[in-house]
Design a protein around this motif. Structure first.
Motif, PDB file in Angstrom:
ATOM      1  N   LYS A  88      47.894 -38.937  25.919  1.00  0.00           N
ATOM      2  CA  LYS A  88      48.364 -40.299  25.607  1.00  0.00           C
ATOM      3  C   LYS A  88      47.022 -41.208  25.486  1.00  0.00           C
ATOM      4  CE  LYS A  88      53.018 -39.725  26.986  1.00  0.00           C
ATOM      5  NZ  LYS A  88      52.773 -38.365  27.383  1.00  0.00           N
ATOM      6  N   ILE A  89      46.823 -42.068  24.664  1.00  0.00           N
ATOM      7  CA  ILE A  89      45.779 -42.895  24.617  1.00  0.00           C
ATOM      8  C   ILE A  89      46.086 -44.284  24.472  1.00  0.00           C
ATOM      9  CG2 ILE A  89      44.103 -41.011  23.731  1.00  0.00           C
ATOM     10  CD1 ILE A  89      44.190 -42.455  20.925  1.00  0.00           C
ATOM     11  N   LYS A 115      49.360 -33.314  19.153  1.00  0.00           N
ATOM     12  CA  LYS A 115      50.336 -33.367  19.572  1.00  0.00           C
ATOM     13  C   LYS A 115      50.182 -34.659  20.666  1.00  0.00           C
ATOM     14  CE  LYS A 115      52.825 -29.074  19.374  1.00  0.00           C
ATOM     15  NZ  LYS A 115      52.093 -28.464  18.430  1.00  0.00           N
ATOM     16  N   ALA A 116      49.441 -35.678  20.421  1.00  0.00           N
ATOM     17  CA  ALA A 116      48.819 -36.800  21.148  1.00  0.00           C
ATOM     18  C   ALA A 116      49.850 -38.049  20.565  1.00  0.00           C
ATOM     19  CB  ALA A 116      47.606 -37.033  21.036  1.00  0.00           C
ATOM     20  N   SER A 117      49.687 -39.116  21.559  1.00  0.00           N
ATOM     21  CA  SER A 117      50.510 -40.438  20.932  1.00  0.00           C
ATOM     22  C   SER A 117      49.553 -41.601  21.579  1.00  0.00           C
ATOM     23  CB  SER A 117      51.852 -40.284  21.693  1.00  0.00           C
ATOM     24  OG  SER A 117      51.840 -40.141  22.828  1.00  0.00           O
ATOM     25  N   VAL A 118      50.009 -42.512  20.830  1.00  0.00           N
ATOM     26  CA  VAL A 118      49.185 -43.996  21.121  1.00  0.00           C
ATOM     27  C   VAL A 118      50.432 -44.762  22.076  1.00  0.00           C
ATOM     28  CG1 VAL A 118      48.396 -46.197  20.377  1.00  0.00           C
ATOM     29  CG2 VAL A 118      47.605 -43.906  19.217  1.00  0.00           C
ATOM     30  N   VAL A 119      50.029 -45.208  23.290  1.00  0.00           N
ATOM     31  CA  VAL A 119      51.264 -45.952  24.048  1.00  0.00           C
ATOM     32  C   VAL A 119      51.106 -47.393  23.734  1.00  0.00           C
ATOM     33  CG1 VAL A 119      51.440 -43.847  25.469  1.00  0.00           C
ATOM     34  CG2 VAL A 119      49.800 -45.643  26.142  1.00  0.00           C
ATOM     35  N   ASN A 120      49.703 -47.833  23.347  1.00  0.00           N
ATOM     36  CA  ASN A 120      49.664 -49.312  23.251  1.00  0.00           C
ATOM     37  C   ASN A 120      48.226 -49.240  22.562  1.00  0.00           C
ATOM     38  OD1 ASN A 120      50.166 -52.157  24.137  1.00  0.00           O
ATOM     39  ND2 ASN A 120      48.125 -51.767  25.067  1.00  0.00           N
ATOM     40  N   ILE A 121      47.872 -50.481  21.732  1.00  0.00           N
ATOM     41  CA  ILE A 121      46.697 -50.628  21.305  1.00  0.00           C
ATOM     42  C   ILE A 121      46.405 -52.070  21.788  1.00  0.00           C
ATOM     43  CG2 ILE A 121      45.779 -51.318  19.022  1.00  0.00           C
ATOM     44  CD1 ILE A 121      48.038 -49.741  17.685  1.00  0.00           C
ATOM     45  N   ALA A 122      45.234 -51.908  22.333  1.00  0.00           N
ATOM     46  CA  ALA A 122      44.613 -53.252  22.991  1.00  0.00           C
ATOM     47  C   ALA A 122      43.904 -54.174  21.798  1.00  0.00           C
ATOM     48  CB  ALA A 122      43.517 -52.786  24.139  1.00  0.00           C
TER      49      ALA A 122
END
Length: 314
Positions: A88-89, A115-122
């Motif tokens: 997660k990034i 198989k990755a995901s974004v949990v928030n965009i800063a």
């Protein structure tokens, strides 16, 4: 040492993405309901900001690293998986080349392949929510709507927005609240939560942010507690009180740091057991983004933050 705000991205120039992917599970227009992982390691993410010397675009890289081969943000997730075994990034808006639909779709495909995901965009941007000029406030709202659409495309449950200064004046609560209420209302239609971070010591004082969140009074506008930022601007007792207030208004994302350096090179340490204690006391169940922001190797620093997170939240 330069601060993040010296590197504000030119968000207003980016075009909005329009391709929409399925909304986050279980959300409704009235109340977000993200299905956060229960396993601690699965709640950990790695922020791209600490690796700004190694990611392109990156004109802010130090001179010694200008010639270093750079990653694109589409490659960063796979790099994080290989190096830290975290999938997660939390990407920084300055690391996006565009918000065009094809660019975002390609980025989403790259995430899916690994198989990755974004949990928030800063998200950083220059238009101010509280500018006296209503046209600038409208622009700030429009920019944030673009990033909310981008979050939807990438499957991110949230963004973190920034309260940009207006002519170096103290933030105006009423105008900020009006702008953010409009953004939160739009975010609700996209099932994306908007977070405010205790970052800039003038516009993002934690106690001001809490007042602002309470005034907007929307479940789609929440706090993002950052362990170290307020220690750069407030006495420790006030900084930790502010951190506690932010934890009590948090929802989906927080920034884990062990220390930060002032512009004069002084290292300001975080009482990590105490900070994690505040987080646990608040009942926080969201993601924990590793955002190493000190001198030294960000790779080793991030490894240490992961170790401490697993230790103190076990």
């Amino acid at each position: 040492m330069k601060t993040r705000r010296e590197f504000l991205s030119q968000s207003a120039a980016l075009a909005a993405g329009t391709m929409l992917f399925p909304a986050l599970a279980g959300a409704s227009e009235s109340q977000p309901n993200v299905s956060f992982p229960t396993k601690l390691r699965d709640r950990i993410a790695v922020a791209s900001y600490p690796f700004r010397d190694f990611i392109s675009p990156g004109d802010y890289a130090t001179a010694a690293l200008k010639s270093t081969p750079k990653l694109e943000i589409a490659e960063f997730a796979g790099h994080v998986i290989d190096r830290f075994h975290i999938n997660k990034i939390e990407p920084w808006s300055a690391h996006f080349r565009s918000l065009e639909p094809k660019y975002l779709a390609d980025l989403r495909s790259a995430l899916d392949r690994t198989k990755a995901s974004v949990v928030n965009i800063a998200v950083d941007g220059k238009p101010s929510f509280y500018a006296a000029d209503p046209t600038e406030r409208d622009q700030a709202v429009a920019v944030n709507k673009q990033w909310i659409d981008a979050a939807t495309t990438l499957g991110s449950p949230s963004i973190r927005t920034h309260i940009a200064s207006a002519d170096k004046q103290a933030p105006d609560l009423e105008r900020c609240a009006d702008s953010l209420r409009r953004i939160a209302d739009y975010a609700a239609t996209r099932n994306v939560v908007v977070h405010l971070e205790n970052d800039d010591g003038v516009t993002e004082d934690p106690f001001f942010l809490v007042k602002l969140i309470d005034k907007v009074n929307s479940p789609w506008l929440r706090g993002l507690p950052d362990f170290a930022n307020s220690l750069m601007h407030l006495p420790p007792e006030n900084a930790y009180a502010g951190l506690e207030a932010m934890c009590n208004h948090a929802y989906g994302i927080c920034h884990v740091k062990g220390s930060e350096s002032t512009e004069k090179g002084a290292i300001v340490p975080v009482d990590m057991p105490y900070a994690f204690g505040l987080l646990k006391k608040s009942g926080y169940r969201g993601y924990l983004s590793m955002e190493y922001d000190d001198v030294g190797d960000p790779y080793r620093g991030t490894e240490q933050l992961i170790e401490k997170t697993l230790q103190y939240l076990a």
